[in-house]
Design a protein around this motif. Structure first.
Motif, mmCIF file in Angstrom:
data_model
loop_
_atom_site.group_PDB
_atom_site.id
_atom_site.type_symbol
_atom_site.label_atom_id
_atom_site.label_comp_id
_atom_site.label_asym_id
_atom_site.label_seq_id
_atom_site.Cartn_x
_atom_site.Cartn_y
_atom_site.Cartn_z
ATOM 1 N N ALA A 277 0.669 -0.879 0.114
ATOM 2 C CA ALA A 277 0.107 0.338 0.255
ATOM 3 C C ALA A 277 0.944 1.540 0.135
ATOM 4 O O ALA A 277 0.706 2.376 -1.223
ATOM 5 N N SER B 190 1.961 2.190 -3.896
ATOM 6 C CA SER B 190 1.436 1.670 -4.621
ATOM 7 C C SER B 190 -0.002 3.328 -5.136
ATOM 8 O O SER B 190 -0.067 3.728 -4.146
ATOM 9 N N THR B 191 -0.387 2.368 -6.749
ATOM 10 C CA THR B 191 -1.228 3.724 -6.375
ATOM 11 C C THR B 191 -2.628 3.480 -5.980
ATOM 12 O O THR B 191 -3.194 4.326 -6.079
ATOM 13 N N HIS B 192 -3.067 2.446 -5.834
ATOM 14 C CA HIS B 192 -3.970 1.719 -5.188
ATOM 15 C C HIS B 192 -4.000 1.710 -3.822
ATOM 16 O O HIS B 192 -3.763 0.581 -3.318
ATOM 17 N N GLU B 193 -3.141 2.776 -3.076
ATOM 18 C CA GLU B 193 -3.270 2.583 -2.382
ATOM 19 C C GLU B 193 -4.437 1.880 -0.655
ATOM 20 O O GLU B 193 -4.536 1.403 0.201
ATOM 21 N N ARG B 194 -5.671 2.722 -0.755
ATOM 22 C CA ARG B 194 -7.058 2.595 -0.073
ATOM 23 C C ARG B 194 -6.816 0.128 -0.423
ATOM 24 O O ARG B 194 -7.391 -0.062 0.223
ATOM 25 N N PHE B 195 -6.855 -0.047 -1.770
ATOM 26 C CA PHE B 195 -7.256 -1.330 -1.939
ATOM 27 C C PHE B 195 -5.935 -2.615 -1.572
ATOM 28 O O PHE B 195 -6.507 -2.908 -0.224
ATOM 29 N N TRP B 196 -4.975 -1.680 -0.848
ATOM 30 C CA TRP B 196 -4.047 -2.279 -0.300
ATOM 31 C C TRP B 196 -4.617 -2.560 1.374
ATOM 32 O O TRP B 196 -4.286 -3.163 2.079
#
Length: 218
Positions: free
Chosen positions: A153, A156-162
């Motif tokens: 996270a 990553s650009t997908h922090e909320r997902f991780w």
């Protein structure tokens, strides 16, 4: 009593030392690791209070609900919350392995105090051995998965997902472990097999996190 006390705290410190030394790039500040460990220990009392209230009110007492919600989700959420607000947002959390280390430290702080209180009540070396192999190790291994996702996270650009995956993955693994113990309380073999599989997964994630660090700092 001294033997019981040592049996209660030794597994947690041994596992924390192991994961601390597995960081291949640089040693994390020991003060922050201890801080995470203490933060996890502090969580024991409010969580025990909430779980006691569930039992007294007859809420979430079925095996599935007790394993996955009253125990796993409750404990892993509070650990996730504590790690996020005490370490994750801090600048010291700066590489892929940091998530694993700090999540393990927090979880082992929780597991060590919980283990001490449990053995203080039951006063049994035999129980101490089983708790070292199962619940204490389990908390560390759930934390490896959570921490691996937190490390992803952070980069990553997908922090909320991780971040969401970190919580849910640890909850599901923890819930399955508790469910196995609730359904087969006298048969420890399924739980031991489950822990062995989790160890293999954890070691793979540790290796992957360290490799990601090497690529990042090349």
């Amino acid at each position: 009593m001294i033997a019981i006390a040592l049996s209660a705290v030794a597994p947690g410190f041994a596992l924390l030392s192991y994961f601390y030394l597995r960081h291949e790039l640089e040693a994390e500040p020991l003060g922050y690791v201890i801080r995470s460990f203490v933060a996890g220990a502090i969580l024991v009392f409010p969580i025990m209070f909430v779980q006691y209230a569930f039992v007294e009110e007859g809420v979430l007492v079925g095996p599935f609900w007790k394993a996955f919600v009253a125990t796993a989700l409750l404990e892993e959420f509070f650990k996730w919350f504590m790690i996020y607000y005490t370490i994750y947002i801090h600048k010291v959390f700066d590489d892929y392995y940091d998530g694993i280390l700090y999540a393990v430290a927090c979880s082992l702080g929780f597991a060590t105090l919980e283990n001490f209180l449990y053995l203080w009540v039951y006063d049994s070396i035999e129980i101490a051995i089983w708790r070292a192999v199962l619940p204490v190790s389990g908390h560390a291994l759930f934390a490896v998965v959570m921490g691996f996702c937190l490390g992803r996270a952070k980069h990553s650009t997908h922090e909320r997902f991780w971040l969401f995956t970190a919580l849910m993955a640890a909850t599901l693994l923890h819930g399955m472990f508790d469910y196995i113990l609730l359904v087969e309380p006298m048969n420890k073999v399924p739980a031991v097999v489950y822990i062995v599989v989790l160890w293999m997964v954890a070691l793979l994630l540790v290796r992957t996190a360290n490799r990601s660090n090497h690529r990042q700092y090349k």
